[in-house]
Design a protein around this motif. Structure first.
Motif, mmCIF file in Angstrom:
data_model
loop_
_atom_site.group_PDB
_atom_site.id
_atom_site.type_symbol
_atom_site.label_atom_id
_atom_site.label_comp_id
_atom_site.label_asym_id
_atom_site.label_seq_id
_atom_site.Cartn_x
_atom_site.Cartn_y
_atom_site.Cartn_z
ATOM 1 N N SER A 249 45.922 -23.186 17.922
ATOM 2 C CA SER A 249 46.588 -23.698 16.722
ATOM 3 C C SER A 249 46.404 -25.201 16.565
ATOM 4 C CB SER A 249 48.085 -23.369 16.791
ATOM 5 O OG SER A 249 48.300 -21.984 16.884
ATOM 6 N N ASP A 250 45.473 -25.784 17.309
ATOM 7 C CA ASP A 250 45.278 -27.237 17.287
ATOM 8 C C ASP A 250 44.387 -27.644 16.110
ATOM 9 O OD1 ASP A 250 45.496 -29.853 18.048
ATOM 10 O OD2 ASP A 250 43.933 -29.739 19.585
ATOM 11 N N ARG A 251 44.913 -27.377 14.901
ATOM 12 C CA ARG A 251 44.192 -27.703 13.679
ATOM 13 C C ARG A 251 45.188 -28.263 12.675
ATOM 14 N NH1 ARG A 251 43.027 -22.481 14.838
ATOM 15 N NH2 ARG A 251 44.299 -21.803 13.081
ATOM 16 N N PRO A 252 44.719 -28.925 11.646
ATOM 17 C CA PRO A 252 45.646 -29.397 10.610
ATOM 18 C C PRO A 252 46.146 -28.244 9.757
ATOM 19 C CG PRO A 252 43.371 -29.898 10.003
ATOM 20 C CD PRO A 252 43.334 -29.390 11.409
ATOM 21 N N GLY A 253 47.241 -28.477 9.065
ATOM 22 C CA GLY A 253 47.764 -27.450 8.176
ATOM 23 C C GLY A 253 49.080 -26.888 8.662
ATOM 24 N N LEU A 254 49.857 -26.368 7.689
ATOM 25 C CA LEU A 254 51.186 -25.852 7.999
ATOM 26 C C LEU A 254 51.141 -24.644 8.926
ATOM 27 C CD1 LEU A 254 54.244 -25.844 7.544
ATOM 28 C CD2 LEU A 254 53.859 -24.441 5.489
ATOM 29 N N ARG A 255 50.218 -23.727 8.680
ATOM 30 C CA ARG A 255 50.157 -22.521 9.501
ATOM 31 C C ARG A 255 49.894 -22.850 10.971
ATOM 32 N NH1 ARG A 255 46.348 -17.185 8.263
ATOM 33 N NH2 ARG A 255 47.079 -15.932 10.047
ATOM 34 N N ALA A 256 48.963 -23.780 11.199
ATOM 35 C CA ALA A 256 48.653 -24.173 12.569
ATOM 36 C C ALA A 256 49.848 -24.876 13.212
ATOM 37 C CB ALA A 256 47.430 -25.081 12.595
ATOM 38 N N ARG A 257 50.547 -25.689 12.438
ATOM 39 C CA ARG A 257 51.713 -26.395 12.973
ATOM 40 C C ARG A 257 52.811 -25.413 13.359
ATOM 41 N NH1 ARG A 257 53.359 -31.438 13.401
ATOM 42 N NH2 ARG A 257 55.578 -31.960 13.303
ATOM 43 N N LEU A 258 53.032 -24.413 12.508
ATOM 44 C CA LEU A 258 54.014 -23.378 12.839
ATOM 45 C C LEU A 258 53.594 -22.625 14.098
ATOM 46 C CD1 LEU A 258 54.847 -21.948 9.296
ATOM 47 C CD2 LEU A 258 56.286 -23.430 10.715
ATOM 48 N N GLY A 259 52.295 -22.412 14.242
ATOM 49 C CA GLY A 259 51.781 -21.746 15.429
ATOM 50 C C GLY A 259 52.064 -22.540 16.692
ATOM 51 N N ARG A 260 51.971 -23.866 16.586
ATOM 52 C CA ARG A 260 52.263 -24.703 17.754
ATOM 53 C C ARG A 260 53.739 -24.641 18.118
ATOM 54 N NH1 ARG A 260 48.501 -27.978 15.015
ATOM 55 N NH2 ARG A 260 50.076 -29.395 14.164
#
Length: 313
Positions: free
Chosen positions: A20-31
């Motif tokens: 999930s180490d990418r920009p964007g809301l979905r990736a942030r929620l994944g972190r």
């Protein structure tokens, strides 16, 4: 209210954070989701459900009570796991399997993680206070404190007996599930707690053998590092035998029937046999992985049989 199911994790949350180490809301929620240690989280919640159904054979459960227990317990365990991630940053960065956790890489700041933990913990506690009973609330608070502070912040770093402390918190969810229905501490509650407490010892000690070098590099005094692999194998066998004996006390006290007894005796006998093999194994790491994998079979089988055992012959 969680484990070191204590349980110790296997680094899957770190892998999830890395993906999930990418920009964007979905990736942030994944972190943020990865901080809850999903594998540990769902394993603990499963045991809470098993405790609930075990007590249901003698109590009067309701759907509302079950939902309150599940949601409240899930949030408190998740809260404890997130806070543990924050406190363990120094250790995690020295272990390969945990070095990509969001709290280590900084993709989620410690302050934000703590706030996330506090919100989940307070909401979960409020749910338990409003819709369960005082014993469940006390178990949740006790399990949280034991896992985060007594285990994570203190004993894990200071003593090879930290696993014993962590196993107390790991046994809290099944106890909470049982108490939600029974409303009292009886033989069933004691046996449920003891089963989960004892199961965690061979489970974690097996990990301590095949992850021995990682724990040594991180400076964590697990038994395999302090006492060696042979002593650890002896302890694994002793705790495995104790676990099997306790599981077979449930039918003695009339909580489950013959189907449960046959299933758990067969599986328990095989786990003991695997434990005996460890005493003369020339490849302790390979054997320990085998023991760990079967411990996962045992806990799943235990949760299923504890849940259905009261309603079968």
């Amino acid at each position: 209210m969680t484990s070191g199911v204590s349980a110790p994790d296997t680094g899957r949350d770190a892998a999830l954070a890395a993906k999930s180490d990418r920009p964007g809301l979905r990736a942030r929620l994944g972190r943020y989701y990865s901080l809850t240690k999903p594998g540990v989280l769902y394993g603990n919640v499963l045991t809470a459900a098993a405790g609930f159904f075990l007590a249901s054979g003698r109590g009067t459960p309701t759907l509302g009570l079950f939902l309150a227990l599940m949601v409240g317990t899930t949030l408190i365990i998740a809260s404890a796991c997130v806070l543990n991630n924050v406190l363990d940053r120094d250790i995690d960065q020295r272990m390969e399997r945990t070095s990509t956790r969001a709290t280590v890489t900084g993709s989620i700041p410690a302050r934000s993680a703590v706030l996330f933990s506090v919100v989940m913990g307070l909401v979960g506690l409020a749910i338990l206070v409003l819709w369960t009973n005082a014993l469940v609330v006390a178990t949740g608070i006790g399990g949280f404190i034991t896992y985060v502070w007594l285990y994570g912040a203190l004993s894990k770093r200071m003593s090879l007996h930290g696993t014993l402390v962590g196993s107390v918190s790991g046994a809290a969810p099944i106890l909470a599930g049982y108490l939600a229905v029974s409303g009292r501490v009886d033989a069933g509650a004691v046996l449920a707690f003891a089963m989960l407490f004892l199961w965690q010892m061979p489970e974690f000690y097996s990990i301590a053998i095949y992850r021995r070098e990682e724990y040594a590099r991180a400076g964590v005094p697990v038994i395999s590092v302090v006492k060696g692999e042979r002593t650890t194998a002896v302890h694994i066998l002793a705790y495995t035998v104790a676990f099997v004996v306790v599981t077979l006390l449930l039918p003695v006290f009339g909580y489950v029937g013959l189907v449960y007894t046959i299933a758990m005796a067969a599986l328990g006998g095989w786990w003991i046999y695997l434990g005996v093999l460890g005493l003369r194994s020339s490849q302790p790491a390979t054997w320990a992985r085998r023991m760990f994998r079967f411990s996962m079979v045992m806990i799943l089988a235990l949760c299923v049989m504890v849940s259905v055992g009261p309603f079968l012959p």
